[in-house]
Design a protein around this motif. Sequence first.
Motif, PDB file in Angstrom:
ATOM      1  N   ILE A  26       5.060 -60.093  20.199  1.00 57.18           N
ATOM      2  CA  ILE A  26       4.196 -60.708  19.184  1.00 57.18           C
ATOM      3  C   ILE A  26       5.056 -61.288  18.071  1.00 57.18           C
ATOM      4  O   ILE A  26       4.839 -62.417  17.609  1.00 57.18           O
ATOM      5  CB  ILE A  26       3.239 -59.664  18.568  1.00 57.18           C
ATOM      6  CG1 ILE A  26       2.469 -58.929  19.625  1.00 57.18           C
ATOM      7  CG2 ILE A  26       2.314 -60.327  17.601  1.00 57.18           C
ATOM      8  CD1 ILE A  26       1.268 -59.624  20.100  1.00 57.18           C
ATOM      9  N   GLU A  27       6.000 -60.491  17.629  1.00 55.73           N
ATOM     10  CA  GLU A  27       6.820 -60.950  16.505  1.00 55.73           C
ATOM     11  C   GLU A  27       7.583 -62.201  16.870  1.00 55.73           C
ATOM     12  O   GLU A  27       7.686 -63.146  16.082  1.00 55.73           O
ATOM     13  CB  GLU A  27       7.758 -59.820  16.057  1.00 55.73           C
ATOM     14  CG  GLU A  27       6.997 -58.728  15.324  1.00 55.73           C
ATOM     15  CD  GLU A  27       7.870 -57.518  15.029  1.00 55.73           C
ATOM     16  OE1 GLU A  27       8.979 -57.425  15.588  1.00 55.73           O
ATOM     17  OE2 GLU A  27       7.420 -56.672  14.236  1.00 55.73           O
ATOM     18  N   ASP A  28       8.104 -62.225  18.081  1.00 53.70           N
ATOM     19  CA  ASP A  28       8.813 -63.432  18.515  1.00 53.70           C
ATOM     20  C   ASP A  28       7.878 -64.631  18.564  1.00 53.70           C
ATOM     21  O   ASP A  28       8.243 -65.744  18.169  1.00 53.70           O
ATOM     22  CB  ASP A  28       9.436 -63.211  19.900  1.00 53.70           C
ATOM     23  CG  ASP A  28      10.651 -62.317  19.811  1.00 53.70           C
ATOM     24  OD1 ASP A  28      11.155 -61.908  20.872  1.00 53.70           O
ATOM     25  OD2 ASP A  28      11.080 -62.021  18.676  1.00 53.70           O
ATOM     26  N   SER A  29       6.669 -64.398  19.061  1.00 56.91           N
ATOM     27  CA  SER A  29       5.705 -65.505  19.122  1.00 56.91           C
ATOM     28  C   SER A  29       5.396 -66.001  17.725  1.00 56.91           C
ATOM     29  O   SER A  29       5.257 -67.201  17.488  1.00 56.91           O
ATOM     30  CB  SER A  29       4.405 -65.066  19.778  1.00 56.91           C
ATOM     31  OG  SER A  29       4.644 -64.478  21.015  1.00 56.91           O
ATOM     32  N   ASP A  30       5.279 -65.052  16.804  1.00 54.38           N
ATOM     33  CA  ASP A  30       5.002 -65.465  15.424  1.00 54.38           C
ATOM     34  C   ASP A  30       6.078 -66.393  14.924  1.00 54.38           C
ATOM     35  O   ASP A  30       5.808 -67.356  14.210  1.00 54.38           O
ATOM     36  CB  ASP A  30       4.906 -64.229  14.515  1.00 54.38           C
ATOM     37  CG  ASP A  30       3.603 -63.473  14.705  1.00 54.38           C
ATOM     38  OD1 ASP A  30       3.499 -62.343  14.213  1.00 54.38           O
ATOM     39  OD2 ASP A  30       2.697 -64.024  15.358  1.00 54.38           O
ATOM     40  N   MET A  31       7.284 -66.071  15.283  1.00 58.16           N
ATOM     41  CA  MET A  31       8.394 -66.891  14.829  1.00 58.16           C
ATOM     42  C   MET A  31       8.269 -68.317  15.300  1.00 58.16           C
ATOM     43  O   MET A  31       8.768 -69.246  14.663  1.00 58.16           O
ATOM     44  CB  MET A  31       9.713 -66.307  15.364  1.00 58.16           C
ATOM     45  CG  MET A  31      10.165 -65.057  14.649  1.00 58.16           C
ATOM     46  SD  MET A  31      10.536 -65.412  12.934  1.00 58.16           S
ATOM     47  CE  MET A  31       9.516 -64.220  12.103  1.00 58.16           C
TER      48      MET A  31
END
Lengths: 823, 153
Positions: free
Chosen positions: B134-139
């Motif tokens: 998720i965090e990577d996608s947010d990036m």
Amino acid sequence: MPAPIRLRELIRTIRTARTQAEEREMIQKECAAIRSSFREEDNTYRCRNVAKLLYMHMLGYPAHFGQLECLKLIASQKFTDKRIGYLGAMLLLDERQDVHLLMTNCIKNDLNHSTQYVQGLALCTLGCMGSSEMCRDLAGEVEKLLKTSNSYLRKKAALCAVHVIRKVPELMEMFLPATKNLLNEKNHGVLHTSVVLLTEMCERSPDMLAHFRKVSLVPQLVRILKNLIMSGYSPEHDVSGISDPFLQVRILRLLRILGRNDDDSSEAMNDILAQVATNTETSKNVGNAILYETVLTIMDIKSESGLRVLAINILGRFLLNNDKNIRYVALTSLLKTVQTDHNAVQRHRSTIVDCLKDLDVSIKRRAMELSFALVNGNNVRGMMKELLYFLDSCEPEFKADCASGIFLAAEKYAPSKRWHIDTIMRVLTTAGSYVRDDAVPNLIQLITNSVEMHAYTVQRLYKAILGDYSQQPLVQVASWCIGEYGDLLVSGQCEEEEPIQVTEDEVLDILESVLISNMSASVTRGYALTAIMKLSTRFTCTVNRIKKVVSIYGSSIDVELQQRAVEYNALFKKYDHMRPALLERMPVMEKVTTNGPTEIVQTNGETEPAVLETKPPPSGLQPANQANDLLDLLGETDVTPVIPTAPTSKPASAGGELLDLLGDLNLTGSPVSAPAPQIAQPPFLLDGLAAMDSQPLFNDIAAGIPSITAYNKNGLKIDFTFERSNTNPSVTVITIQASNSTELDMTDFVFQAAVPKTFQLQLLSPSSSVIPAFNSGTITQVIKVLNPQKQQLRMRIKLTYNHKGSAMQDLAEVNNFPPQSWQ
Amino acid sequence: IHFILLFSRQGKLRLQKWYTTLPDKEKKKIIREIVQIILSRNQKTSSFVDWKDLKLVYKRYASLYFCCAIEDQDNELLTLEVVHRYVELLDKYFGNVCELDIIFNFEKAYFILDEFIMGGEVQETSKKTAVKAIEDSDMLQETVEEYMNKPAF
């Protein structure tokens, strides 16, 4: 145009609304703004607008106008857009909208995107809401991704494949090659989803199942499971000290499917199952979840008995757990295994019985079902005590089932007749109004059969309704018994307990109260009236009172009561000499549960009690007969209720025979065999019969309908004569006369008839089975046909008889019914 | 899993994820029915309810009810663990998650759910991996802002 407000702003604003109306207003305003923004094809803020729309959708407002916008977002290059677009697609679109197919191309492109998160989005959407068309188009892409080395994508592709298979099972084959290497992964995500995929395939296709058994899937799974358990602490997958419980449970489930009905596979997993069962920590829910799955697997495969006992013991331990969820789960599983491992479950009987006192409704229900399954000859007294106590205190929704269960168990395992009667009494008094209708006839039959207990039974029943006659089944049974055994009651002959002093008047008092009471159902009243009537032969001093009561009800508004009263009245007036014989005590009835071809004979002092047939109570009207299958038709037995009144277990004696004697049914003198049902069968028949029979008795016979010759072959001639009643025009009474013009008698003559489905047919007993030669005598038999739809009467008949030493049989159709017989 | 519902103690829906196809009207009816059933259960009862041909597994966390509908052969106890894991993921992502977080960031709740469960089955059993995804996608989101305080929309 100013920038549309941000999502969080909107949420905040909407939450300040104090009333539903205010909220609706805000939403409408915003929707209008969004709509115009969509119309302007604004790319920058489309994402924001769709997000807001999704929020409003969650609140319950329509959002379909955003569907196309979602598609546009998906097609955009921006990740933010795609994310919201796909979310919108999953929330707003499904296979029922035509629009969704437009997504297919976008998804296809995104499946091949360079960024894995975009690919992930596409796989996720396809795997959640992909329609069969989409799946068909994109299955190839999914299959490709299933073979990639990127574990992030691989796991998603596996679940996407599961969805594809669910939607389009034929595509299962194409994923097979990719599954070869799936379990070699170290990545738990991939392992988990692969196991799910394999499970789906094995469940759907026996071929796949066989294939996987062959390629040694079981040892592979066993190895993985072993590693999970034995390996040390892995922080990434640990849940309360257990390593990846999700994966463990899924593997156990797949093992279950592989081991089912397969000795080799089952053997290969015995060890690991034992290991998991004994080594798993049970202090937290996680451990118990794994144990639960293990137990399910052990019970389902061909495990050795030691393992099975281990499993049941685990369940037994679950039952003692404080956590209600675990107890619930244990009871459910025990219910599934009680048939196969009965003895092992018996050991935990006391714990199960304790669960009857639990506060949770679902737990109570399962405990009740289990308890019934565990009752046997040894524990019946103790179990019944508990169950009766339970019946007393449980919620109303259980009472009917519990009562029925108790009756069944009591019937099977009653240690003594007295105990049996006592138990029934207890049920009737505690849950009397919840007892099922079909229990009443069964109980009555039971009571009849316990000859030595009659006095005791009637006394107890009398006492029971003295105080309270509101529970209908109880009152019905009691009324019937008092009617039958009232003389025992009054003469104080009870052996089992202290006989009470009751006068005839007191007995009549209570029966009359039942008749008058507003709480009594029509059926119950019928019972009471008939009981009063029967007492006229058993009581000595109160016959006049009885006569009075009966004549009062001759003008009752309730048609059923009125009819009975009028008939009984007639019995008093014109046929008093027959009364004692008619109202004699009922003989013991045998209950036969086979549907053998037996004739139902009137059971009354006058005729031989024959073996009676018991049929399961029909749920509603069944078609009277399969018109085309004559062989099913066995005399009277296939008759269905002519008039669907509530089942009244009117004693077969009083009504039927009475009317048969008095009605114009051309029976030549031999004992009447009206097809009255015995008590064990819902006696619609009798009521129907009563209603039908009464027609010729009290009403004009319709003016002459021409008779016909229905059959004339080989010297056998069968004539039909018709009678119809003015009051019930759907009924046609046909009297057949069979004559024999040959020079030898025809013996063992059996006449059978079948009519089309819209009719109902009732065949009464023939006058004899021999047709004498030279037309010197005839056999007569009465057929009653109910034709509510006034359709043209047709009949197929089958004749069997012996003639000149050989057996003859013939089938014929009768089509020449005169119109007056059915119009 | 056939569907997942999150709703508040007043019966307000916070999240709905359906893994089967049903008409909108039907969904609304089901939601109403289930919310009513679950809200009327008291503390003493188990977390499982037989409903039609499915089993409902529900658990209350603070002011939110999490409810999953599973099939007959699914493991109820494990489903409780699934629900718990989802809450843990939310907690890890939002940091001490509360109902307001889910209300204001509902789309993220969905994203997180989609990284954990797909097509009604668990896809990732590692907390770390799921949250990282998720965090990577947010990036990747084009407007690089602090998502906790200044959302992209």
